[in-house]
Design a protein around this motif. Structure first.
Motif, PDB file in Angstrom:
ATOM      1  N   GLY A  81       0.846  -1.414   0.161  1.00 47.98           N
ATOM      2  CA  GLY A  81       0.041  -0.023  -0.103  1.00 47.98           C
ATOM      3  C   GLY A  81       1.052   1.362   0.056  1.00 47.98           C
ATOM      4  N   LYS A 140       5.303   6.302   2.233  1.00 49.01           N
ATOM      5  CA  LYS A 140       4.881   7.684   3.115  1.00 49.01           C
ATOM      6  C   LYS A 140       6.016   7.935   4.084  1.00 49.01           C
ATOM      7  N   GLN A 174       8.343   8.233   7.458  1.00 46.16           N
ATOM      8  CA  GLN A 174       8.043   7.413   8.568  1.00 46.16           C
ATOM      9  C   GLN A 174       8.421   7.932   9.953  1.00 46.16           C
ATOM     10  N   SER A 232      -1.064  -4.510  -5.291  1.00 47.60           N
ATOM     11  CA  SER A 232      -1.066  -3.144  -4.979  1.00 47.60           C
ATOM     12  C   SER A 232      -2.332  -2.396  -4.430  1.00 47.60           C
ATOM     13  N   SER A 233      -2.339  -1.179  -3.786  1.00 44.61           N
ATOM     14  CA  SER A 233      -3.446  -0.443  -3.799  1.00 44.61           C
ATOM     15  C   SER A 233      -3.482   0.579  -4.800  1.00 44.61           C
ATOM     16  N   GLY A 280      -8.561  -4.559  -6.459  1.00 49.70           N
ATOM     17  CA  GLY A 280      -9.777  -3.911  -5.795  1.00 49.70           C
ATOM     18  C   GLY A 280     -10.878  -3.617  -6.620  1.00 49.70           C
ATOM     19  N   CYS A 283      -1.159  -0.803   3.612  1.00 49.80           N
ATOM     20  CA  CYS A 283      -2.253  -0.508   2.926  1.00 49.80           C
ATOM     21  C   CYS A 283      -3.439  -0.589   4.191  1.00 49.80           C
ATOM     22  N   HIS A 284      -4.305   0.585   3.864  1.00 48.96           N
ATOM     23  CA  HIS A 284      -5.178   0.876   4.849  1.00 48.96           C
ATOM     24  C   HIS A 284      -6.457  -0.346   5.021  1.00 48.96           C
ATOM     25  N   ALA A 303       1.967  -3.020  13.420  1.00 45.79           N
ATOM     26  CA  ALA A 303       3.396  -3.337  13.597  1.00 45.79           C
ATOM     27  C   ALA A 303       3.924  -2.402  12.454  1.00 45.79           C
TER      28      ALA A 303
END
Ligand SMILES: Cc1cc2nc3c(=O)[nH]c(=O)nc-3n(C[C@H](O)[C@H](O)[C@H](O)COP(=O)(O)OP(=O)(O)OC[C@H]3O[C@@H](n4cnc5c(N)ncnc54)[C@H](O)[C@@H]3O)c2cc1C
Length: 346
Positions: free
Chosen positions: A215, A220, A222, A249-250, A274, A290-291, A328
């Protein structure tokens, strides 16, 4: 009385691919539950005898074949002509075919020529009280529908990966050859070659046990306030190499390349899972960074066991979408997993 025909095409080496065996399994099961039905097989390819012999133990009573160099390559005109000729000779009322790219593009055309109907993306075929029904998913795999048809011939395209593959063994069978008169115009298209990624660049592996999903979190900032994209790329590729997992992947992550952000170069929209992506089938899935938003997780419909690694204990996965959520840091988790895999491998 129904005549069930399984349509198969050979691979370049003359063998039959797994989706054919899946269609065979579905058709043989249907035949068993449909009293008085006939079960026959039609094969198309440059040479079909070896393929027919490889499934000799299946319950088919007859094998039909269209073969020759004109039928070695995937081409609409010749494939449709071959399928049509076999259907006519076999007097098929139910035609079951694997939805390979080769068959998927000709089935509805052949149904039209024969005054029949075609259903695509079928994931189940059954018969009860002499009535056949097929099932398929709608609205991006959110709803399953079952339908029956009275129109014949009925062409049923079976989604690869949706059935168990039959294990009928080899033997020796006689194949009745079906002649197809091809007009010159049918041979205008020629396959000049196949372009595909190198074996180690091919990250989509439909037959893998595990789907590994990445994701946008991998790119992003860290905890140290920095992004670690090269490190993320290395961890992911290292894991794929060691595990032979398939890479998903998202949408957010694959979209980033178009938005000028730091990207993982080995991801493309083909990896996207998705609502607007793929719905792969694997025994297990592991999602990282990934959310677990709804439009993403609808693509997980056919994943057997779902696990996710996310820093956020309130992420979408935590809300009932994963069987196990590890709260985690995925960088740390995957580094450790890779280390353990390296120890396990010779
Ligand atoms: C009509 C429509 C169709 C859509 N179709 C799709 C689709 O087909 N597929 C799809 O994927 N999306 C789809 N989306 C988008 C979807 O709603 C989400 O926006 C998207 O999936 C979110 O992607 P993401 O989880 O990668 O990114 P984000 O939402 O940004 O989540 C990143 C996650 O990474 C976590 N994270 C960050 N660092 C770490 C770390 N070190 N360790 C662990 N976790 C970490 C964060 O906690 C966060 O939860 C669609 C949206 C719409 C409106």
């Amino acid at each position: 009385m129904e005549t069930i025909l399984v349509l198969a095409h050979t691979e370049n080496d003359g063998s039959l691919a797994k989706p054919v065996r899946e269609a065979l399994h579905a058709a043989a099961t249907l035949h068993k539950s449909l009293a008085g039905s006939k079960f026959v097989i039609g094969l198309v390819g440059e040479n079909v005898q070896a393929a027919a012999n490889s499934i000799a133990a299946c319950p088919a009573t007859k094998y039909f074949g269209v073969m020759g160099t004109d039928f070695s390559q995937s081409r609409y005109a010749t494939d449709a002509a071959a399928a049509e000729a076999i259907c006519r000779v076999a007097q098929a009322t139910i035609v079951v075919a694997p939805a390979t790219s080769r068959w998927a593009r000709v089935l509805s055309g052949v149904a039209q020529r024969l005054g029949g109907r075609a259903d695509t993306h079928v994931t189940g075929v059954a018969a009860a009280d002499g009535k056949i029904s097929v099932s398929r998913w709608y609205y991006r795999q959110r709803m399953e529908g079952a339908l029956t048809r009275t129109q014949r011939p009925w062409f049923i395209g079976i989604d690869p990966g949706s059935q168990t593959a039959c294990e009928c063994g080899a033997g020796s069978v006689s194949v009745e050859m079906v002649a197809v008169n091809l007009a010159d115009g049918c041979k205008r298209t020629t396959v000049v070659g196949i372009r595909e990624p190198k074996a180690d660049a091919q990250t989509i592996r439909p037959d893998a046990q595990l789907l590994f999903v990445t994701g946008a979190g991998w790119t992003k900032k860290q905890a140290d306030g920095q992004t670690h994209v090269p490190e993320a790329g290395k961890l992911i590729l290292d894991f794929l190499k060691k595990s032979r997992a398939s890479l998903g992947s998202s949408k957010s992550l694959v979209d980033q390349s178009g938005e000028g952000q730091a990207v993982l170069p080995f991801l493309s929209h083909l990896n996207q899972v998705g609502q607007t992506g793929a719905t792969p089938r694997h025994a297990k899935g592991l999602s990282t960074c990934c959310h677990g938003e709804e439009p993403h997780t609808v693509g997980w419909r056919f994943i057997g066991e779902r696990r996710a690694v996310n820093l956020d204990p309130n992420c979408g996965w935590a809300r009932g979408k994963a069987d196990v959520l590890y709260v985690a840091d995925a960088f740390k988790v995957m580094a450790k997993v890779n280390e353990l895999l390296a120890r396990m491998q010779p």
